[in-house]
Design an enzyme around this catalytic site. Structure first.
Site, mmCIF file in Angstrom:
data_model
loop_
_atom_site.group_PDB
_atom_site.id
_atom_site.type_symbol
_atom_site.label_atom_id
_atom_site.label_comp_id
_atom_site.label_asym_id
_atom_site.label_seq_id
_atom_site.Cartn_x
_atom_site.Cartn_y
_atom_site.Cartn_z
ATOM 1 N N SER A 153 0.837 -1.194 0.000
ATOM 2 C CA SER A 153 0.000 0.000 0.000
ATOM 3 C C SER A 153 0.877 1.251 0.000
ATOM 4 O O SER A 153 1.716 1.428 -0.887
ATOM 5 C CB SER A 153 -0.949 -0.053 1.204
ATOM 6 O OG SER A 153 -1.956 0.913 1.121
ATOM 7 N N ASP A 320 -9.136 -6.493 -4.428
ATOM 8 C CA ASP A 320 -8.698 -5.213 -3.865
ATOM 9 C C ASP A 320 -9.211 -4.097 -4.764
ATOM 10 O O ASP A 320 -8.721 -3.890 -5.864
ATOM 11 C CB ASP A 320 -7.168 -5.191 -3.775
ATOM 12 C CG ASP A 320 -6.614 -3.913 -3.150
ATOM 13 O OD1 ASP A 320 -7.411 -2.997 -2.850
ATOM 14 O OD2 ASP A 320 -5.385 -3.842 -2.964
ATOM 15 N N HIS A 353 -8.170 -5.340 0.030
ATOM 16 C CA HIS A 353 -6.856 -4.710 0.202
ATOM 17 C C HIS A 353 -6.098 -5.288 1.386
ATOM 18 O O HIS A 353 -4.862 -5.405 1.358
ATOM 19 C CB HIS A 353 -7.038 -3.201 0.387
ATOM 20 C CG HIS A 353 -5.758 -2.436 0.424
ATOM 21 N ND1 HIS A 353 -4.832 -2.464 -0.604
ATOM 22 C CD2 HIS A 353 -5.228 -1.610 1.382
ATOM 23 C CE1 HIS A 353 -3.804 -1.689 -0.302
ATOM 24 N NE2 HIS A 353 -4.021 -1.166 0.898
#
Length: 378
Positions: A153, A320, A353
């Site tokens: 991320s 995601d 995610h």
């Protein structure tokens, strides 16, 4: 203690008295970084791995701080003996970024000019500022070149920036569930979270510590908004469905019903608001919004990645939607066009995610196989 755990670990800190000029133009005269290490640095200092944390992460990525800890560090699934980032072979460094709220210099630290917490007066930061400060930490630890810089991320954004700013100082760049810049939708979610915090009466224009208040409700709402974007619809359905925690939906029953997912989100928000600083959350979400890998390269990611000299692993997860596989494929396409070595996999996973934090077998297998290559090159 689990033999696959790094065991009991103790945070360390390093103070840097050299001024650091930030992307915003302001200068930090000195600062402190808190970090943890796992494994042993080899004689050649060639087996070091840097872990760049995501939005709400920090230095405690693996192991436990005491025998009584219920939960290990935030990336314990991937760091430890026999795990993808194998501490039998790697020397792993994980830090709390500049601007953080877990010991590194940030909004809750004293402003040397006033003696009061920096609060909203702490300088704004960009991802490149974190990378420059991390490079100084590498110098402090005697690490000239990382075997790998790894992040998921927001951490993946730091890893990519490392490959451009310090191309000679990393041999591998691992980018997991990330993007070269945020979409408008992602920026919108971050703005809603910031507005939730700033509209809390306890926020006090960011001076809540000096006024002995806390925007706890606003920060909890911000976390709730963020948390639902990290999960897929399927993951939430599998975990909660429409199960009730209390009340009834029977006809004739006027009592308000509470769904399990409502209770879960309130709990997550409450836990977060008690452990994270609101100004830090605002600062880090803005750094996330501002990141644009190719902006200073004529908005050409191919030109940007031509600066890199390392090999890349890029991983994405099928469900995601916050950092979709399409965003990862954009990274891969630019790397291929720049003639840089890259390995890519899209992993089927229902967890959204948050999948990059979880023990998904295919994910761990792919990650481990690549890190075996990194290890062999050490």
């Amino acid at each position: 203690m689990n033999p696959a755990s790094v065991g009991i670990v103790e945070p360390q800190s390093a103070r840097f008295p050299e001024p650091l000029t930030l992307a915003c133009g302001r200068v930090l005269e000195d600062y402190e970084l808190v970090y943890e290490t796992y494994g042993q640095l080899n004689a050649r200092h060639s087996n070091a791995v840097l872990i760049c944390h995501a939005l709400s992460g920090h230095h405690h990525a693996a192991g436990y701080h005491s025998a009584g800890d219920r939960k290990p560090g935030w990336w314990d699934e991937c760091i430890g003996p026999g795990k993808p980032i194998d501490t039998n072979h790697f020397f792993v460094v994980s830090l709390n970024n500049l601007g953080g709220c877990h010991g590194s210099t940030g909004p809750i630290a004293p402003n040397p000019e006033t003696g009061q917490p920096w609060g909203p007066d702490f300088p704004s930061l960009r991802v490149r500022d974190w990378v420059h400060s991390q490079a100084r930490l590498a110098d402090h630890l005697g690490i000239d070149c990382w075997a790998a810089v790894i992040g998921g991320s927001l951490g993946g954004m730091q890893a990519m920036r490392w490959s451009l700013l310090y191309p000679q100082r990393l041999r591998h760049c691992v980018v997991i569930a990330s993007a070269m810049r945020l979409s408008a939708q992602n920026i919108a979610f971050n703005e809603i979270a910031r507005q939730a915090i700033q509209s809390d009466p306890g926020f006090a224009d960011g001076h809540y510590l000096a006024q002995n208040t806390l925007p706890a409700q606003g920060l909890a709402l911000a976390r709730m908004v963020g948390h639902i974007t990290y999960l897929s619809d399927g993951a939430m359905a599998n975990k909660f469905g429409r199960d009730l925690r209390s009340g009834s939906l029977e006809l004739g029953d006027e009592e308000a019903a509470e769904f399990q997912v409502q209770s879960y989100l309130r709990y997550q928000g409450s836990q977060f608001s008690g452990s994270f600083d609101a100004n830090t959350y605002i600062l880090m979400t803005r750094a996330l919004d501002y990141f644009d890998l190719a902006r200073e390269y004529g908005d050409d990611p191919v030109a940007a990645f031509r600066e890199a000299r390392c090999s890349f692993l890029v991983l994405s997860f099928s469900t995601d939607w916050r950092f979709s596989p399409r965003r990862s494929r954009e990274i891969v396409d630019a790397l291929i066009a720049a003639d840089r070595p890259v390995t890519y996999a899209e992993i089927e996973a229902d967890e959204g995610h948050d999948a990059f934090l979880l023990p998904i077998p295919r994910y761990l297998q792919l990650f481990s196989a690549y890190m075996q290559r990194v290890r062999d090159a050490c």
